[in-house]
Scaffold this motif. Sequence first.
Motif, short mmCIF file in Angstrom:
data_model
loop_
_atom_site.label_atom_id
_atom_site.label_comp_id
_atom_site.label_asym_id
_atom_site.label_seq_id
_atom_site.Cartn_x
_atom_site.Cartn_y
_atom_site.Cartn_z
N LEU A 47 -3.96 8.69 1.79
CA LEU A 47 -3.97 9.16 3.01
C LEU A 47 -4.07 7.61 4.01
N ALA A 48 -5.15 7.43 3.61
CA ALA A 48 -5.05 5.87 4.51
C ALA A 48 -4.59 5.08 4.34
N VAL A 49 -4.20 5.01 2.82
CA VAL A 49 -2.99 3.75 2.67
C VAL A 49 -1.75 4.13 3.22
N MET A 59 -2.17 -4.04 -3.42
CA MET A 59 -2.75 -4.18 -3.95
C MET A 59 -3.26 -2.71 -3.68
N TYR A 60 -3.42 -1.94 -2.50
CA TYR A 60 -3.63 -0.93 -1.98
C TYR A 60 -2.28 0.19 -2.65
N PHE A 288 -15.42 6.03 -3.91
CA PHE A 288 -16.28 5.31 -3.71
C PHE A 288 -16.53 4.11 -3.75
N ILE A 289 -16.01 3.74 -4.89
CA ILE A 289 -16.53 2.61 -5.83
C ILE A 289 -15.37 1.50 -4.79
N TYR A 290 -14.38 2.07 -4.59
CA TYR A 290 -13.44 0.74 -3.40
C TYR A 290 -13.65 1.46 -2.36
N SER A 291 -14.33 2.13 -1.84
CA SER A 291 -13.99 2.83 -0.12
C SER A 291 -15.69 1.81 0.42
N ASP A 296 -11.59 -2.83 4.47
CA ASP A 296 -10.04 -2.25 5.20
C ASP A 296 -9.97 -1.26 4.38
N ILE A 297 -10.26 -0.07 3.96
CA ILE A 297 -10.45 1.06 3.61
C ILE A 297 -10.85 2.12 4.37
N LYS A 298 -11.95 1.59 5.05
CA LYS A 298 -13.59 1.84 6.18
C LYS A 298 -12.93 1.98 7.04
#
Length: 309
Positions: A47-49, A59-60, A288-291, A296-298
Amino acid sequence: MEPENLTRVSEFVLLGLSEEPDLQPLLFGLFLSMYLITVLGNLLIVLAVSSDSHLHTPMYFFLSNLSFVDICFTSTTVPKMLVNIQTQSKVITYGGCITQMYFFLLFVMLDNFLLTVMAYDRFVAICHPLHYMVIMYPWLCGLLVLVSWIMSALNALLQSLMALRLSFCADLQIPHFFCELNQMVQLACSDTFVNNLVIYFVAVLLGGGPVAGILYSYSKIISSIRSMSSAQGKYKAFSTCASHLSVVSLFYLTSLGVYLSSPATHNAHSGATASVLYSVVTPMLNPFIYSLRNKDIKGALQRSFGMRV
């Protein structure tokens, strides 16, 4: 095995991770929690992407596809396991078993291909930064994902059709929490030479090929980072692929460990327990690893949902 000793299969019995009655409530709570965390975490990334234009980059795009596949991956096995525990029934129909095996093979191979595509994306971004947007244009990104889906679907279809030709005897107990291909082949009473040949051929071609591609990409990335004169440039380049490298290591080391340790220990239950690492734990940890260290994700989550991350 004589033909009269073969039986027409209508269902299998999934023995699960443990047959101890006292452990069933604990297993149910543990796997329900991991499943909900997996779905929620990966869904938030998707949803964020999709909702934030700042994240409409190759990448995203690949990351959102990986998150979607991870949701499907765990949904193939965990819900059925939870239902079996809750109803105290370990039965799965023959058709249900083949269907579950097909989708498991589909999504595990998709994970494999998408991690390889993401490694190529990081290779282009770090080794050819000036040509990144020229090389990784949207049409190519879509094509790479489409080819990954097609190759995974064809592999899953081939393996499932090969499983349909197997004949089984009276022992229809699968010492696993889902219909795993190797376990089904081991249960068969008919000749399994062709099945094993296809399994090993696919493992080398579709498993070894992507791993070789990832290793080559990261060898070039490391070489490129080492040639940088700026310490800040080295840190920035490494930080862009650190999350992906963590996920790759987690996925391949756990899955490789399962299939190397199972023949060595000759313990199917220990193999089933170990397979939880790559089939349940890894998809749960990916968000968790990606965020956690990704601004950017945050930022996208805060803008989209007003979350404090």
